[in-house]
Motif scaffolding. Structure first.
Motif, PDB file in Angstrom:
ATOM      1  N   LEU A 261      42.896  -7.528 -12.406  1.00 45.67           N
ATOM      2  CA  LEU A 261      42.307  -5.965 -12.031  1.00 45.67           C
ATOM      3  C   LEU A 261      42.614  -5.556 -10.423  1.00 45.67           C
ATOM      4  O   LEU A 261      42.859  -4.540 -10.327  1.00 45.67           O
ATOM      5  CB  LEU A 261      41.052  -7.482 -11.573  1.00 45.67           C
ATOM      6  CG  LEU A 261      39.854  -7.248 -12.441  1.00 45.67           C
ATOM      7  CD1 LEU A 261      38.621  -7.652 -11.702  1.00 45.67           C
ATOM      8  CD2 LEU A 261      39.616  -6.238 -13.410  1.00 45.67           C
ATOM      9  N   SER A 262      44.051  -6.920 -10.064  1.00 44.08           N
ATOM     10  CA  SER A 262      44.689  -5.780  -9.324  1.00 44.08           C
ATOM     11  C   SER A 262      45.850  -4.905  -9.444  1.00 44.08           C
ATOM     12  O   SER A 262      45.512  -4.112  -8.524  1.00 44.08           O
ATOM     13  CB  SER A 262      45.047  -6.922  -7.728  1.00 44.08           C
ATOM     14  OG  SER A 262      45.818  -7.749  -9.016  1.00 44.08           O
ATOM     15  N   LEU A 263      46.164  -5.427 -10.727  1.00 38.34           N
ATOM     16  CA  LEU A 263      47.495  -4.778 -11.459  1.00 38.34           C
ATOM     17  C   LEU A 263      46.802  -2.964 -11.407  1.00 38.34           C
ATOM     18  O   LEU A 263      47.008  -2.282 -11.154  1.00 38.34           O
ATOM     19  CB  LEU A 263      47.824  -5.144 -12.902  1.00 38.34           C
ATOM     20  CG  LEU A 263      49.397  -6.238 -12.295  1.00 38.34           C
ATOM     21  CD1 LEU A 263      49.082  -6.557 -13.511  1.00 38.34           C
ATOM     22  CD2 LEU A 263      50.076  -5.925 -11.623  1.00 38.34           C
ATOM     23  N   LEU A 264      45.597  -3.780 -12.215  1.00 42.47           N
ATOM     24  CA  LEU A 264      44.817  -2.249 -12.087  1.00 42.47           C
ATOM     25  C   LEU A 264      44.440  -1.338 -10.885  1.00 42.47           C
ATOM     26  O   LEU A 264      44.395   0.058 -10.758  1.00 42.47           O
ATOM     27  CB  LEU A 264      43.404  -1.976 -13.387  1.00 42.47           C
ATOM     28  CG  LEU A 264      42.635  -2.737 -14.774  1.00 42.47           C
ATOM     29  CD1 LEU A 264      41.996  -3.056 -15.187  1.00 42.47           C
ATOM     30  CD2 LEU A 264      43.859  -1.258 -15.161  1.00 42.47           C
ATOM     31  N   GLY A 265      44.086  -2.086 -10.440  1.00 41.68           N
ATOM     32  CA  GLY A 265      44.077  -1.744  -8.493  1.00 41.68           C
ATOM     33  C   GLY A 265      44.790  -0.749  -8.599  1.00 41.68           C
ATOM     34  O   GLY A 265      44.859   0.301  -7.573  1.00 41.68           O
ATOM     35  N   TYR A 266      46.019  -1.290  -8.286  1.00 38.88           N
ATOM     36  CA  TYR A 266      47.135  -0.079  -8.262  1.00 38.88           C
ATOM     37  C   TYR A 266      46.916   1.145  -8.919  1.00 38.88           C
ATOM     38  O   TYR A 266      47.172   2.426  -8.229  1.00 38.88           O
ATOM     39  CB  TYR A 266      48.591  -0.139  -8.342  1.00 38.88           C
ATOM     40  CG  TYR A 266      48.624  -1.794  -7.333  1.00 38.88           C
ATOM     41  CD1 TYR A 266      48.357  -1.239  -5.933  1.00 38.88           C
ATOM     42  CD2 TYR A 266      48.712  -2.957  -7.950  1.00 38.88           C
ATOM     43  CE1 TYR A 266      49.314  -2.300  -5.193  1.00 38.88           C
ATOM     44  CE2 TYR A 266      49.062  -3.991  -6.395  1.00 38.88           C
ATOM     45  CZ  TYR A 266      49.217  -3.856  -5.663  1.00 38.88           C
ATOM     46  OH  TYR A 266      49.482  -4.536  -4.400  1.00 38.88           O
ATOM     47  N   GLY A 267      47.045   1.675  -9.947  1.00 42.43           N
ATOM     48  CA  GLY A 267      46.812   2.583 -10.996  1.00 42.43           C
ATOM     49  C   GLY A 267      45.563   3.423 -10.273  1.00 42.43           C
ATOM     50  O   GLY A 267      45.350   4.732 -10.636  1.00 42.43           O
ATOM     51  N   PHE A 268      44.318   2.600 -10.318  1.00 42.06           N
ATOM     52  CA  PHE A 268      42.923   3.530  -9.862  1.00 42.06           C
ATOM     53  C   PHE A 268      43.734   4.008  -8.433  1.00 42.06           C
ATOM     54  O   PHE A 268      42.778   5.095  -8.404  1.00 42.06           O
ATOM     55  CB  PHE A 268      42.222   2.578  -9.463  1.00 42.06           C
ATOM     56  CG  PHE A 268      40.986   1.799 -10.853  1.00 42.06           C
ATOM     57  CD1 PHE A 268      41.288   3.052 -11.977  1.00 42.06           C
ATOM     58  CD2 PHE A 268      41.219   1.181 -10.853  1.00 42.06           C
ATOM     59  CE1 PHE A 268      40.314   2.938 -13.443  1.00 42.06           C
ATOM     60  CE2 PHE A 268      40.085   0.701 -12.495  1.00 42.06           C
ATOM     61  CZ  PHE A 268      39.831   1.721 -13.620  1.00 42.06           C
ATOM     62  N   ARG A 269      44.332   3.225  -7.606  1.00 40.54           N
ATOM     63  CA  ARG A 269      44.719   4.177  -6.064  1.00 40.54           C
ATOM     64  C   ARG A 269      44.844   5.267  -6.595  1.00 40.54           C
ATOM     65  O   ARG A 269      45.188   6.147  -5.582  1.00 40.54           O
ATOM     66  CB  ARG A 269      45.076   2.819  -5.235  1.00 40.54           C
ATOM     67  CG  ARG A 269      43.752   1.915  -4.201  1.00 40.54           C
ATOM     68  CD  ARG A 269      44.428   1.168  -3.400  1.00 40.54           C
ATOM     69  NE  ARG A 269      45.853   0.252  -3.927  1.00 40.54           N
ATOM     70  CZ  ARG A 269      45.226  -0.783  -4.498  1.00 40.54           C
ATOM     71  NH1 ARG A 269      43.425  -0.952  -4.289  1.00 40.54           N
ATOM     72  NH2 ARG A 269      45.830  -2.231  -4.876  1.00 40.54           N
ATOM     73  N   THR A 270      46.113   4.747  -7.298  1.00 37.10           N
ATOM     74  CA  THR A 270      47.062   6.049  -7.682  1.00 37.10           C
ATOM     75  C   THR A 270      46.313   7.386  -8.045  1.00 37.10           C
ATOM     76  O   THR A 270      46.377   8.289  -7.712  1.00 37.10           O
ATOM     77  CB  THR A 270      48.226   6.190  -8.550  1.00 37.10           C
ATOM     78  OG1 THR A 270      48.954   4.329  -8.152  1.00 37.10           O
ATOM     79  CG2 THR A 270      49.639   7.304  -8.558  1.00 37.10           C
ATOM     80  N   LEU A 271      45.448   7.422  -9.034  1.00 38.28           N
ATOM     81  CA  LEU A 271      44.577   8.158  -9.484  1.00 38.28           C
ATOM     82  C   LEU A 271      43.882   8.602  -8.512  1.00 38.28           C
ATOM     83  O   LEU A 271      43.862   9.914  -8.769  1.00 38.28           O
ATOM     84  CB  LEU A 271      43.984   8.359 -11.028  1.00 38.28           C
ATOM     85  CG  LEU A 271      45.062   7.757 -12.071  1.00 38.28           C
ATOM     86  CD1 LEU A 271      43.862   6.756 -12.913  1.00 38.28           C
ATOM     87  CD2 LEU A 271      45.014   8.667 -12.509  1.00 38.28           C
TER      88      LEU A 271
ATOM     89  N   PHE B  33      34.478   8.807 -12.318  1.00 39.90           N
ATOM     90  CA  PHE B  33      34.802   8.705 -13.023  1.00 39.90           C
ATOM     91  C   PHE B  33      35.404   7.472 -13.367  1.00 39.90           C
ATOM     92  O   PHE B  33      35.282   6.200 -13.506  1.00 39.90           O
ATOM     93  CB  PHE B  33      35.836   8.937 -14.075  1.00 39.90           C
ATOM     94  CG  PHE B  33      36.080   8.688 -15.678  1.00 39.90           C
ATOM     95  CD1 PHE B  33      35.291   9.099 -16.300  1.00 39.90           C
ATOM     96  CD2 PHE B  33      37.698   8.470 -15.846  1.00 39.90           C
ATOM     97  CE1 PHE B  33      35.321   7.977 -17.627  1.00 39.90           C
ATOM     98  CE2 PHE B  33      37.242   7.018 -16.684  1.00 39.90           C
ATOM     99  CZ  PHE B  33      36.195   7.428 -18.012  1.00 39.90           C
ATOM    100  N   LEU B  34      36.959   7.329 -11.688  1.00 40.32           N
ATOM    101  CA  LEU B  34      37.254   6.388 -11.470  1.00 40.32           C
ATOM    102  C   LEU B  34      36.000   5.280 -10.777  1.00 40.32           C
ATOM    103  O   LEU B  34      36.107   3.883 -11.114  1.00 40.32           O
ATOM    104  CB  LEU B  34      38.357   6.727 -10.740  1.00 40.32           C
ATOM    105  CG  LEU B  34      39.489   7.144 -10.885  1.00 40.32           C
ATOM    106  CD1 LEU B  34      40.444   7.721 -10.163  1.00 40.32           C
ATOM    107  CD2 LEU B  34      40.406   5.943 -11.939  1.00 40.32           C
ATOM    108  N   ILE B  35      35.440   5.378 -10.093  1.00 44.25           N
ATOM    109  CA  ILE B  35      34.546   4.621  -9.202  1.00 44.25           C
ATOM    110  C   ILE B  35      33.461   3.771 -10.769  1.00 44.25           C
ATOM    111  O   ILE B  35      33.547   2.460 -10.835  1.00 44.25           O
ATOM    112  CB  ILE B  35      33.087   4.998  -9.084  1.00 44.25           C
ATOM    113  CG1 ILE B  35      33.830   5.896  -7.618  1.00 44.25           C
ATOM    114  CG2 ILE B  35      31.710   4.516  -8.354  1.00 44.25           C
ATOM    115  CD1 ILE B  35      33.199   6.787  -6.936  1.00 44.25           C
ATOM    116  N   LEU B  36      33.150   4.636 -11.839  1.00 41.04           N
ATOM    117  CA  LEU B  36      32.597   4.421 -13.137  1.00 41.04           C
ATOM    118  C   LEU B  36      33.644   3.032 -13.651  1.00 41.04           C
ATOM    119  O   LEU B  36      32.984   1.856 -13.826  1.00 41.04           O
ATOM    120  CB  LEU B  36      31.917   5.066 -13.271  1.00 41.04           C
ATOM    121  CG  LEU B  36      30.788   6.648 -13.056  1.00 41.04           C
ATOM    122  CD1 LEU B  36      30.742   7.271 -14.595  1.00 41.04           C
ATOM    123  CD2 LEU B  36      29.483   5.366 -12.943  1.00 41.04           C
ATOM    124  N   ALA B  37      34.442   3.755 -13.547  1.00 43.20           N
ATOM    125  CA  ALA B  37      35.110   2.644 -14.816  1.00 43.20           C
ATOM    126  C   ALA B  37      35.620   1.410 -14.013  1.00 43.20           C
ATOM    127  O   ALA B  37      35.657   0.184 -14.404  1.00 43.20           O
ATOM    128  CB  ALA B  37      36.259   3.218 -14.956  1.00 43.20           C
TER     129      ALA B  37
END
Lengths: 208, 485
Positions: free
Chosen positions: B347-357, B37-41
């Motif tokens: 996007l780079s801010l979102l990237g942190y969130g994605f990495r944590t998830l 899901f994270l990949i898709l999102a």
């Protein structure tokens, strides 16, 4: 057909068994009598190649099995030796037919369903072919075990205490079955037991 | 024995212990679903952001957060930073480094879909074309984006009123009805969710209510086909700091107010003021009117200059990227924000969130692998005689090893398939919960294939210890002890 000479086995704990020589011809049925701990199971496992002897020779149909590699031995056993145990072992996830097919497939042979159908008819379990073995009665499980031992038309069937958990009636049936079995005309039987009910039915008794 | 039979044995051993296998499968599935899901999102967001930039080089808007300016006027997801003067925007448009500008005037929505006052160049920007009708031409005519039309159920010729702000509920501009003249084809871009109209329509809805003459007030609602009168004693609505929910239509600071109810309010205001000064009690309603009017007086500058929310700018050449933002920030009352720069930052801010998830998801996968280990280990202890039986029947040690290892691999691969279905299930359900815009069924990503590889390795590693235990099973000992260890 089976010839055991000068057989010696060392247990890991240092105990040594020395076995008398044994010869069992094709179609012959031999009873190995002995109290528990006398080495019956060890003898059967040596003949089956599950255990390896310290010294001595075991020839089955002119094959010196003590000289076979582990992998060749597994395959030789699968194709030439059928085994019956005191407990009824089977694959839980498979029905009766699949269990019999597994015995053929695991030995490396192609499955021969005609032969299996004949066996199931002979041992009166054909109607149960699609049942799980756990759903079978004691007697049916015993007959299933015999059928499986004969699935690959083996040279030799080794049975370890096959009747110890059977009542007299089922014990009689078992003896009847293996004595009259037509599928095993040329199969040699070596039956290890301490069950004196069997004694009178066998001509060849091997004492331990 | 061929390999296919080993597959079958492994499969049968798993189904023989169905409940334990199912739990292992589910755990794997959940972990995989999260990552998938994270990949898709992230792909979707990345793609959406890049496509929605649509060649906009710079955005000029009211001073405030540059990210907020981009989000509100390009992505249409945040509140605007405020308004800018049209005159100033016009002046900027004539800058030699600028090839083209597009005005954006925000303020209202219909059922959550933003009504955007702009020019038709805006539709060209997103290569939007009509599936029905004609482009809006006159004031208070609109063209609906694909989703906006679909979700609101509006069709050609229908009329509707805007709700002030960006919430679905709030003050409704009941005096001015928009008429649908066109419906756009699906673009998969932000324009799908917009209602396009002319800038003049937005002005009209917000100004006319208190600065038009009497004649106009008596006009029939469906009949606003005259040009908007800009030189009325026009004080403009002030949208500073995104305060849209409280609407001060009746802020009667304008003494030339001609509308009768405003006169009424003005009279009342004077009355209330006198009473407040005299220390008398006033009712809650009077209090509200008083506060509304007095704040209006304080916060709304009197100006005759019409305003817009932002100006989308396309450069004439690369040199503009260096000079123009500084020029705007230093010499005007506006701020300049680069969509590419701001969205990259987002996007780079979102990237942190994605990495944590993702780390969390991997922890779940590791737990799944441990669960597979426990499941296979227990199966092995309980099913040792099955292994002995396989050996007796002619299977070699290697076969036994493979059969157990395959069980771990099957659980991981099954979990992967389950996870992919789960993530797509969530993906399809989310738009109906209005969490994400509808994006259709996503395709298969190569990153997910890599995920299969990792999952398979995890499953195989988890099964390795039980498999080697199975490999070393002592057949003699097992049979002698009737399958017990």
């Amino acid at each position: 057909m089976v010839a055991v000479n000068n057989l010696r086995y060392h247990y890991p704990d240092g105990k040594t068994f020395i076995f008398n020589d044994l010869v069992c011809a094709a179609g012959e049925k031999m009873l190995v009598l002995g109290v528990s701990g006398s080495g019956k199971t060890s003898l059967l496992h040596l003949i089956a190649g599950i255990l390896r002897p310290a010294t001595g020779s075991i020839r089955i149909n002119n094959t010196e099995i003590t000289a076979l590699s582990a992998r060749t031995m597994d395959r030789f056993r699968g194709q030439n030796i059928g085994m019956i145990f005191q407990q009824h072992y089977f694959f839980h996830g498979m029905d009766v037919m699949e269990n019999l097919v597994a015995a053929q497939k695991l030995s490396g042979s192609e499955s021969d369903r005609q032969h299996l159908d004949n066996l199931m008819h002979e041992f009166g379990i054909f109607k149960l072919k699609n049942s799980k073995p756990t759903a079978l009665s004691q007697g049916e499980q015993q007959r299933f075990s015999i059928a499986r031992a004969l699935a690959n038309k083996p040279l030799l069937v080794l049975a370890d205490e096959p009747t110890s958990s059977l009542d007299d009636r089922n014990c009689e049936t078992f003896i009847d079955m293996i004595m009259k079995s037509t599928s095993s005309n040329k199969t040699g039987w070596v039956i290890a037991s301490h069950d004196n009910r069997l004694k009178e039915h066998f001509d060849h008794v091997y004492g331990l | 024995m061929n390999m296919m039979y080993e597959f079958r044995l492994a499969f049968l051993q798993l189904t023989a212990r169905a409940s334990g296998s199912l739990i292992s499968l589910l755990l794997f599935g959940i972990g995989i679903a999260m990552i998938s899901f994270l990949i898709l999102a992230s792909k979707q967001i990345d793609d959406q952001v890049k496509r929605n930039l649509a060649g906009i080089d710079l955005v000029a808007g009211a001073k405030g957060s540059p990210l907020q300016l981009i989000l509100s006027s390009v992505m249409h997801i945040d509140y605007p930073t405020g308004n800018i003067s049209l005159a100033e925007a016009d002046q900027l448009s004539r800058h030699p480094m600028i090839r083209e500008t597009i005005p954006v005037a925000l303020g209202d929505n219909h059922m959550g879909f933003r009504i955007v006052g702009t020019t038709l160049s805006y539709a060209t920007l997103y290569e939007a074309s009509l599936s029905e009708g004609v482009w809006h031409d006159k004031v208070l005519e609109v063209s609906l984006g694909y989703q906006a039309a679909k979700r609101t159920g509006l069709s050609l010729g229908d009329t509707f009123t805007g709700v002030h702000g960006f919430q679905t509920t709030g003050h409704s501009h009941d005096d001015h009805e928009y008429t649908v003249t066109g419906i756009m084809k699906r673009t998969g871009l932000v324009i799908d969710n917009l209602i396009l109209t002319s800038v003049e329509s937005v002005w009209k809805v917000h100004d006319q209510e208190y600065c038009d003459d009497h004649d106009h007030q008596h006009d029939h609602h469906h009949d606003h086909d005259h040009d908007h009168d800009h030189d009325c004693s026009d004080h403009h609505h002030d949208h500073h700091s995104g305060e849209y929910s409280i609407h001060h239509h009746n802020s009667g600071q304008n003494e030339s107010m001609t509308e009768h109810h405003d006169h009424h309010h003005a009279d009342m205001l004077g009355d209330i003021q006198k009473r407040v000064e005299a220390g008398e009690d006033i009712s809650a309603e009077e209090m509200a009117i008083f506060q509304q009017h007095s704040t209006g007086v304080v916060s709304t500058p009197t100006t005759n200059d019409p305003e817009i929310t932002a100006l989308l700018i396309m450069y004439r050449g690369p040199a503009a990227a260096i000079q123009l933002p500084r020029h705007i920030n230093e010499n005007t009352n506006m701020q300049a924000a680069s969509p590419a720069l701001e969205l990259h930052r987002l996007l780079s801010l979102l990237g942190y969130g994605f990495r944590t998830l993702k780390v969390l998801a991997w922890i779940i996968i590791i737990i799944s692998a441990i669960n597979v280990f426990i499941h296979l280990f227990n199966s092995l202890r309980q099913g040792l005689f099955e292994l002995a039986l396989m050996r007796v029947s002619g299977a070699g040690k290697g076969t036994i090893f493979v059969v157990v290892l395959l069980q771990g691999v099957f659980l991981a691969m099954g979990g992967w398939i389950l996870g992919l279905f789960l993530s797509r299930g969530i993906w399809l359900v989310l738009p109906s919960l209005q969490v994400l815009p509808s994006a259709g069924l996503p395709g298969f990503h190569s990153a997910e294939l890599l995920l299969l590889l990792y999952a398979t390795i995890a499953g195989a590693l988890a099964a390795a210890i039980p498999a080697s235990m199975a490999y070393n099973t002592d057949v003699h000992f097992t049979l002698k002890n009737n399958g017990r260890i």
